[in-house]
Design a protein around this motif. Structure first.
Motif, PDB file in Angstrom:
ATOM      1  N   LEU A  89      29.739  77.477   8.871  1.00 29.60           N
ATOM      2  CA  LEU A  89      29.404  77.342   7.449  1.00 29.60           C
ATOM      3  C   LEU A  89      30.614  76.815   6.663  1.00 29.60           C
ATOM      4  CD1 LEU A  89      27.234  77.566   5.339  1.00 29.60           C
ATOM      5  CD2 LEU A  89      27.831  79.978   4.999  1.00 29.60           C
ATOM      6  N   ALA A  90      31.825  77.289   7.019  1.00 30.36           N
ATOM      7  CA  ALA A  90      33.039  76.790   6.359  1.00 30.36           C
ATOM      8  C   ALA A  90      33.169  75.284   6.586  1.00 30.36           C
ATOM      9  CB  ALA A  90      34.270  77.510   6.901  1.00 30.36           C
ATOM     10  N   ARG A  91      32.868  74.846   7.794  1.00 31.56           N
ATOM     11  CA  ARG A  91      32.990  73.423   8.119  1.00 31.56           C
ATOM     12  C   ARG A  91      31.961  72.584   7.350  1.00 31.56           C
ATOM     13  NH1 ARG A  91      35.460  70.092  11.658  1.00 31.56           N
ATOM     14  NH2 ARG A  91      36.674  71.891  12.301  1.00 31.56           N
ATOM     15  N   VAL A  92      30.719  73.033   7.370  1.00 32.55           N
ATOM     16  CA  VAL A  92      29.665  72.257   6.705  1.00 32.55           C
ATOM     17  C   VAL A  92      29.944  72.173   5.197  1.00 32.55           C
ATOM     18  CG1 VAL A  92      27.197  72.176   6.151  1.00 32.55           C
ATOM     19  CG2 VAL A  92      27.934  72.785   8.464  1.00 32.55           C
ATOM     20  N   VAL A  93      30.337  73.297   4.612  1.00 34.43           N
ATOM     21  CA  VAL A  93      30.606  73.305   3.170  1.00 34.43           C
ATOM     22  C   VAL A  93      31.760  72.344   2.840  1.00 34.43           C
ATOM     23  CG1 VAL A  93      31.559  74.763   1.317  1.00 34.43           C
ATOM     24  CG2 VAL A  93      29.595  75.552   2.656  1.00 34.43           C
ATOM     25  N   GLN A  94      32.791  72.321   3.659  1.00 33.58           N
ATOM     26  CA  GLN A  94      33.910  71.399   3.403  1.00 33.58           C
ATOM     27  C   GLN A  94      33.466  69.943   3.544  1.00 33.58           C
ATOM     28  OE1 GLN A  94      37.963  72.809   4.944  1.00 33.58           O
ATOM     29  NE2 GLN A  94      36.587  74.222   5.986  1.00 33.58           N
ATOM     30  N   GLU A 112      30.477  68.812   2.948  1.00 30.24           N
ATOM     31  CA  GLU A 112      29.628  68.465   1.790  1.00 30.24           C
ATOM     32  C   GLU A 112      30.457  68.316   0.516  1.00 30.24           C
ATOM     33  OE1 GLU A 112      26.852  67.431   2.628  1.00 30.24           O
ATOM     34  OE2 GLU A 112      26.840  68.368   4.598  1.00 30.24           O
ATOM     35  N   VAL A 113      31.437  69.187   0.315  1.00 28.57           N
ATOM     36  CA  VAL A 113      32.274  69.063  -0.885  1.00 28.57           C
ATOM     37  C   VAL A 113      33.062  67.751  -0.823  1.00 28.57           C
ATOM     38  CG1 VAL A 113      34.173  70.082  -2.229  1.00 28.57           C
ATOM     39  CG2 VAL A 113      32.348  71.541  -1.337  1.00 28.57           C
ATOM     40  N   ASP A 114      33.505  67.375   0.377  1.00 32.11           N
ATOM     41  CA  ASP A 114      34.127  66.049   0.539  1.00 32.11           C
ATOM     42  C   ASP A 114      33.184  64.956   0.020  1.00 32.11           C
ATOM     43  OD1 ASP A 114      36.612  66.604   1.564  1.00 32.11           O
ATOM     44  OD2 ASP A 114      36.143  66.059   3.642  1.00 32.11           O
ATOM     45  N   HIS A 115      31.915  65.017   0.432  1.00 34.30           N
ATOM     46  CA  HIS A 115      30.947  64.010  -0.033  1.00 34.30           C
ATOM     47  C   HIS A 115      30.970  63.906  -1.558  1.00 34.30           C
ATOM     48  CE1 HIS A 115      28.741  62.316   3.272  1.00 34.30           C
ATOM     49  NE2 HIS A 115      28.443  63.486   3.805  1.00 34.30           N
ATOM     50  N   LEU A 116      30.947  65.068  -2.222  1.00 32.26           N
ATOM     51  CA  LEU A 116      30.885  65.067  -3.692  1.00 32.26           C
ATOM     52  C   LEU A 116      32.127  64.415  -4.297  1.00 32.26           C
ATOM     53  CD1 LEU A 116      29.365  68.615  -4.333  1.00 32.26           C
ATOM     54  CD2 LEU A 116      28.178  66.428  -4.040  1.00 32.26           C
ATOM     55  N   ASP A 117      33.225  64.432  -3.532  1.00 30.18           N
ATOM     56  CA  ASP A 117      34.449  63.782  -4.001  1.00 30.18           C
ATOM     57  C   ASP A 117      34.545  62.333  -3.517  1.00 30.18           C
ATOM     58  OD1 ASP A 117      35.383  65.993  -5.405  1.00 30.18           O
ATOM     59  OD2 ASP A 117      36.294  66.870  -3.613  1.00 30.18           O
ATOM     60  N   GLY A 118      33.478  61.833  -2.912  1.00 25.31           N
ATOM     61  CA  GLY A 118      33.494  60.451  -2.421  1.00 25.31           C
ATOM     62  C   GLY A 118      34.248  60.286  -1.116  1.00 25.31           C
ATOM     63  N   GLY A 128      29.232  64.938  12.624  1.00 25.42           N
ATOM     64  CA  GLY A 128      28.438  63.744  12.407  1.00 25.42           C
ATOM     65  C   GLY A 128      28.015  63.767  10.955  1.00 25.42           C
ATOM     66  N   CYS A 129      27.274  62.750  10.516  1.00 29.63           N
ATOM     67  CA  CYS A 129      26.900  62.679   9.112  1.00 29.63           C
ATOM     68  C   CYS A 129      25.580  61.931   8.997  1.00 29.63           C
ATOM     69  CB  CYS A 129      28.000  61.933   8.344  1.00 29.63           C
ATOM     70  SG  CYS A 129      27.645  61.758   6.586  1.00 29.63           S
ATOM     71  N   GLY A 137      19.492  67.551  10.033  1.00 26.06           N
ATOM     72  CA  GLY A 137      20.833  67.885   9.570  1.00 26.06           C
ATOM     73  C   GLY A 137      20.896  69.333   9.141  1.00 26.06           C
ATOM     74  N   VAL A 138      22.119  69.815   8.879  1.00 24.36           N
ATOM     75  CA  VAL A 138      22.296  71.196   8.404  1.00 24.36           C
ATOM     76  C   VAL A 138      22.911  71.241   7.007  1.00 24.36           C
ATOM     77  CG1 VAL A 138      22.394  72.234  10.700  1.00 24.36           C
ATOM     78  CG2 VAL A 138      24.502  71.392   9.645  1.00 24.36           C
ATOM     79  N   GLY A 139      23.286  70.067   6.475  1.00 24.81           N
ATOM     80  CA  GLY A 139      23.829  70.006   5.120  1.00 24.81           C
ATOM     81  C   GLY A 139      23.553  68.637   4.536  1.00 24.81           C
ATOM     82  N   LEU A 140      23.388  68.570   3.206  1.00 27.25           N
ATOM     83  CA  LEU A 140      23.147  67.279   2.554  1.00 27.25           C
ATOM     84  C   LEU A 140      23.662  67.352   1.112  1.00 27.25           C
ATOM     85  CD1 LEU A 140      21.736  64.459   3.036  1.00 27.25           C
ATOM     86  CD2 LEU A 140      19.711  65.456   1.947  1.00 27.25           C
ATOM     87  N   ALA A 141      24.483  66.380   0.758  1.00 27.66           N
ATOM     88  CA  ALA A 141      25.032  66.324  -0.598  1.00 27.66           C
ATOM     89  C   ALA A 141      24.188  65.377  -1.444  1.00 27.66           C
ATOM     90  CB  ALA A 141      26.485  65.834  -0.556  1.00 27.66           C
ATOM     91  N   ALA A 142      24.134  65.651  -2.762  1.00 24.68           N
ATOM     92  CA  ALA A 142      23.258  64.865  -3.636  1.00 24.68           C
ATOM     93  C   ALA A 142      23.603  63.375  -3.612  1.00 24.68           C
ATOM     94  CB  ALA A 142      23.307  65.411  -5.064  1.00 24.68           C
TER      95      ALA A 142
END
Ligand code: ZN
Length: 200
Positions: A126-131, A133-139, A89-90, A41-46
């Motif tokens: 990077l804008a896409r991945v960050v969005q 991941e931030v979505d993940h943090l918001d459930g 993908g996720c 993967g290229v991004g992972l949320a806690a």
């Protein structure tokens, strides 16, 4: 630590802001990067590793020793501009892909592990991945952002993941809601509690 899969309840937990960084949290971020590389993967949320804390890691290169490893705490996104559509993908929904529309550019305000404030104007991948991941943090999962047609194309794959999770639960290998609530509370007590304020 392992990557949890949809429909694990921690993926729907709104993660709480981190107010304390200690050696254990730095070790958690390092382990998240390792897991992310192993899963390609290229991004992972806690909360994808069952830790409902506002923290995520990114490396667009997807490999240790290449690209730039980024760890962001308490991210805030502002000033969305433009629109772009691209397949996502996720790691929490293996083998499920669909086109997702998102703002093309966004600004990110966050903190790094040293407590420095970071302000970045992001575009492209990077804008896409960050969005994402931030979505993940918001459930929020990318499947929540699909068109009606997109939602139809992922339905079967999601049902398969739902069956796999039910099977885990039947074997007693999925955490019960009381166990999860206790773990969330313990983590939030350690990392998210506001410092005590003196009155008077
Ligand atoms: Zn994801």
């Amino acid at each position: 630590m392992q990557i949890i899969h949809y429909p694990h309840p921690t993926l729907r937990r709104v993660s709480q802001p981190v107010r304390r960084v200690d050696a254990q949290l730095r070790a958690i971020a390092a382990e998240m990067l390792e897991l992310m590389y192993a899963a390609q993967g290229v991004g992972l949320a806690a909360n994808q590793v069952d830790l409902p804390l506002r923290l995520f890691v990114v490396n667009l290169a997807g490999k240790a020793g290449e690209g730039e490893e980024l760890v962001f705490l308490n991210p805030v996104l502002r000033h969305p501009k433009g629109t772009s559509e691209r397949e996502e993908g996720c790691l929490s929904m293996p083998a499920i892909y669909a086109d997702v529309k998102r703002p093309e550019r966004i600004t990110l305000q966050a903190y790094d592990l040293a407590g420095n404030e970071v302000n970045l104007q992001l575009s492209g991948m990077l804008a896409r991945v960050v969005q994402h991941e931030v979505d993940h943090l918001d459930g929020v999962l990318f499947i929540d952002r699909l068109s009606a047609t997109g939602a139809m194309t992922v339905r079967e794959g999601l049902e398969e993941l739902e069956r796999a999770f039910s099977a885990l639960a039947e074997r007693g290998e999925a955490p019960g809601s009381a166990e999860l609530a206790a773990r969330w509370a313990e983590l939030e007590q350690r990392y998210c509690r506001r410092p005590r304020q003196e009155t008077g």
